[in-house]
Scaffold this active site. Sequence first.
Site, short mmCIF file in Angstrom:
data_model
loop_
_atom_site.label_atom_id
_atom_site.label_comp_id
_atom_site.label_asym_id
_atom_site.label_seq_id
_atom_site.Cartn_x
_atom_site.Cartn_y
_atom_site.Cartn_z
N CYS A 113 0.82 -1.23 0.00
CA CYS A 113 0.00 0.00 0.00
C CYS A 113 0.84 1.27 0.00
O CYS A 113 0.34 2.35 -0.28
CB CYS A 113 -0.92 0.00 1.21
N HIS A 257 -4.04 6.59 1.94
CA HIS A 257 -4.33 5.27 1.37
C HIS A 257 -5.74 4.85 1.78
O HIS A 257 -6.21 5.17 2.87
CB HIS A 257 -3.29 4.28 1.90
N ASN A 287 -10.15 -1.45 -1.33
CA ASN A 287 -8.72 -1.20 -1.14
C ASN A 287 -7.98 -1.68 -2.39
O ASN A 287 -7.95 -2.87 -2.68
CB ASN A 287 -8.25 -1.95 0.11
O1 UT7 Z 1 -4.14 -2.01 2.97
C1 UT7 Z 1 -3.80 -3.11 3.76
C2 UT7 Z 1 -4.02 -2.80 5.14
N1 UT7 Z 1 -5.21 -3.42 5.65
C3 UT7 Z 1 -5.89 -2.82 6.58
O2 UT7 Z 1 -5.57 -1.72 6.96
C4 UT7 Z 1 -7.05 -3.56 7.22
C5 UT7 Z 1 -7.07 -3.27 8.70
N2 UT7 Z 1 -8.11 -4.02 9.41
C6 UT7 Z 1 -9.40 -3.76 9.25
O3 UT7 Z 1 -9.78 -2.90 8.49
C7 UT7 Z 1 -10.39 -4.54 10.10
O4 UT7 Z 1 -9.68 -5.31 11.03
C8 UT7 Z 1 -11.34 -5.44 9.27
C9 UT7 Z 1 -12.33 -4.59 8.52
C10 UT7 Z 1 -10.53 -6.29 8.30
C11 UT7 Z 1 -12.12 -6.39 10.20
O5 UT7 Z 1 -12.84 -5.66 11.17
P1 UT7 Z 1 -12.79 -6.11 12.71
O6 UT7 Z 1 -13.72 -5.22 13.41
O7 UT7 Z 1 -11.36 -6.12 13.14
O8 UT7 Z 1 -13.43 -7.55 12.64
P2 UT7 Z 1 -12.81 -8.94 13.14
O9 UT7 Z 1 -11.78 -9.41 12.19
O10 UT7 Z 1 -12.43 -8.85 14.58
O11 UT7 Z 1 -14.05 -9.89 13.01
C12 UT7 Z 1 -15.26 -9.65 13.77
C13 UT7 Z 1 -16.27 -10.70 13.39
C14 UT7 Z 1 -15.70 -12.13 13.44
O12 UT7 Z 1 -16.72 -12.98 13.91
P3 UT7 Z 1 -16.76 -13.45 15.47
O13 UT7 Z 1 -15.45 -14.17 15.68
O14 UT7 Z 1 -16.88 -12.18 16.25
O15 UT7 Z 1 -17.96 -14.32 15.52
C15 UT7 Z 1 -15.43 -12.45 11.99
O16 UT7 Z 1 -15.48 -13.83 11.73
O17 UT7 Z 1 -16.72 -10.51 12.04
C16 UT7 Z 1 -16.56 -11.73 11.31
N3 UT7 Z 1 -16.28 -11.39 9.92
C17 UT7 Z 1 -17.23 -11.13 9.02
N4 UT7 Z 1 -18.57 -11.15 9.11
C18 UT7 Z 1 -19.27 -10.83 8.00
C19 UT7 Z 1 -15.06 -11.24 9.33
N5 UT7 Z 1 -15.24 -10.90 8.05
C20 UT7 Z 1 -16.57 -10.82 7.83
C21 UT7 Z 1 -17.36 -10.50 6.71
N6 UT7 Z 1 -18.70 -10.52 6.83
N7 UT7 Z 1 -16.81 -10.19 5.52
#
Ligand code: UT7
Length: 330
Positions: A113, A257, A287
Amino acid sequence: MTGSTFLGMGHFVPPRVVTNNDLAVLMETTDEWITQRTGIKERHWVDGDVGASELAEHASRQALAEAGLEPKDIDLILFATLSPDLNFPGSACLLQARLGLPGVAAMDIRNQCTGFLYGLKTADAYIRSGLAKHVLVVGAEVHSTGLDVTTRGRDVAVLFGDGAGCAVVGPTDGESRVIDTELHADGRFAEILMVEAPASRLNPRLTAEMMEQGRHYPKMDGRSVFKHAVERLPEVIHSILKRNGYTLADVDVLVPHQANLRINEMVARQLGFPAEKIVNNIQKYGNTTAASIPMALHEAVQDGRVHKGNLVLLAGFGAGLTWGASLVRW
Ligand code: UT7
C-alpha cells in the site's frame, strides 16, 4: 534548484462492478457488516484474464495525454504492485512492452500500500540528480483473481478491488513540486499481512495440500494491522510536516491510502484534521493497495478538490509493514 513535479495523472478501473450484495451471494457476509466495518459499498473486479500491466496501460496513456507527452518521452518506469502479472519478470517490463518502449529502464516496487510513495520518492531522486527526466510512476493491482471468495476468506475478500493509478513526474524549477517524501518499513511484522505461497522459502513452493488449506490466499490479522495503521499514520504525518516547517493548518488536502474508511476517520480524529479536507473514495473501489493513492489523488484533481498552489499531503500504510508520507505543492 531542480525538483520534480506531477506533469499528468491517469487512473483506470475495470468496468465490472461487484457490490457488497454480490459478495453476499458467494459467502456469509452482509452489506451492513462490510459498510459498517470498512465504508466499502462496491469495488471493480476484472473479468477473465487481465493483469495489472493491462490496467496500468490505460492509466499510463491517460497520464501521458494529460502531461502532453508521448510514451517515447519516458525514460524510467516504476511499477508498484503486490499483484504482478507474473511471478517474474516484473510488471514494469510488461508495461514497457505495452507502451512500445524497448530499452527504457523498467523496475517493479514491492511495497504494497506504500508502493506508490516509494515510487514517487525514487522518481524524485532520479529527477533531482539528473539521472532521469520523465518518470512514469504506476500503482496497479489485480486482487480479485487471488482472493478466497468463500466464507473462509471473507475477512480479506470483501476489502480488495482492482485498479490502476499513475503519474508522469518530471523536472521543475517552479513552486509546484514534490517537497519531501518520508518512507518507513518494519519487517518484524511481515506475517500479519501476507500471501505465504508459492514462495522460494518453501520447498516445494506450492502443493495441492497447501492449496486445499488456502495458503496461497492473503492472510491478515486485521485488528493488528488496524492498530499499527492508526499509530504509524499520524506519526509520519506529524514528522514530515515538522521537518519541512509546516503544521497541519497549512495542509489543504490529505489523500490517505484507502484501506478502511474507519482507519482514515480515526487518523483524522487523532490529528484533529477536518474531515472535509480528506479525500476518500474507498466506498466505490475498495482497497486497491498501490493504486489507491494515485487513484484518489487523480479523482480529487479532476473534480477540483486539489488545485494549483494547494499543499497536498499523501499518506500510506500497509503490508511489510511499510508506511510513509509525501508533501506536494500542487
Ligand atoms: O491495505 C492493507 C491494510 N489493511 C488494513 O488496513 C485492514 C485493517 N483491518 C481492518 O480494516 C479490520 O480489522 C477489518 C475490517 C478487516 C475487520 O474488522 P474487525 O472489526 O477487526 O473484525 P474482526 O476481524 O475482529 O471480526 C469480527 C467478526 C468475526 O466474527 P466473530 O469471531 O466475532 O464471531 C469475523 O469472523 O466478524 C466476522 N467477519 C465477518 N462477518 C461478515 C469477518 N469478516 C466478515 C465478513 N462478513 N466479511
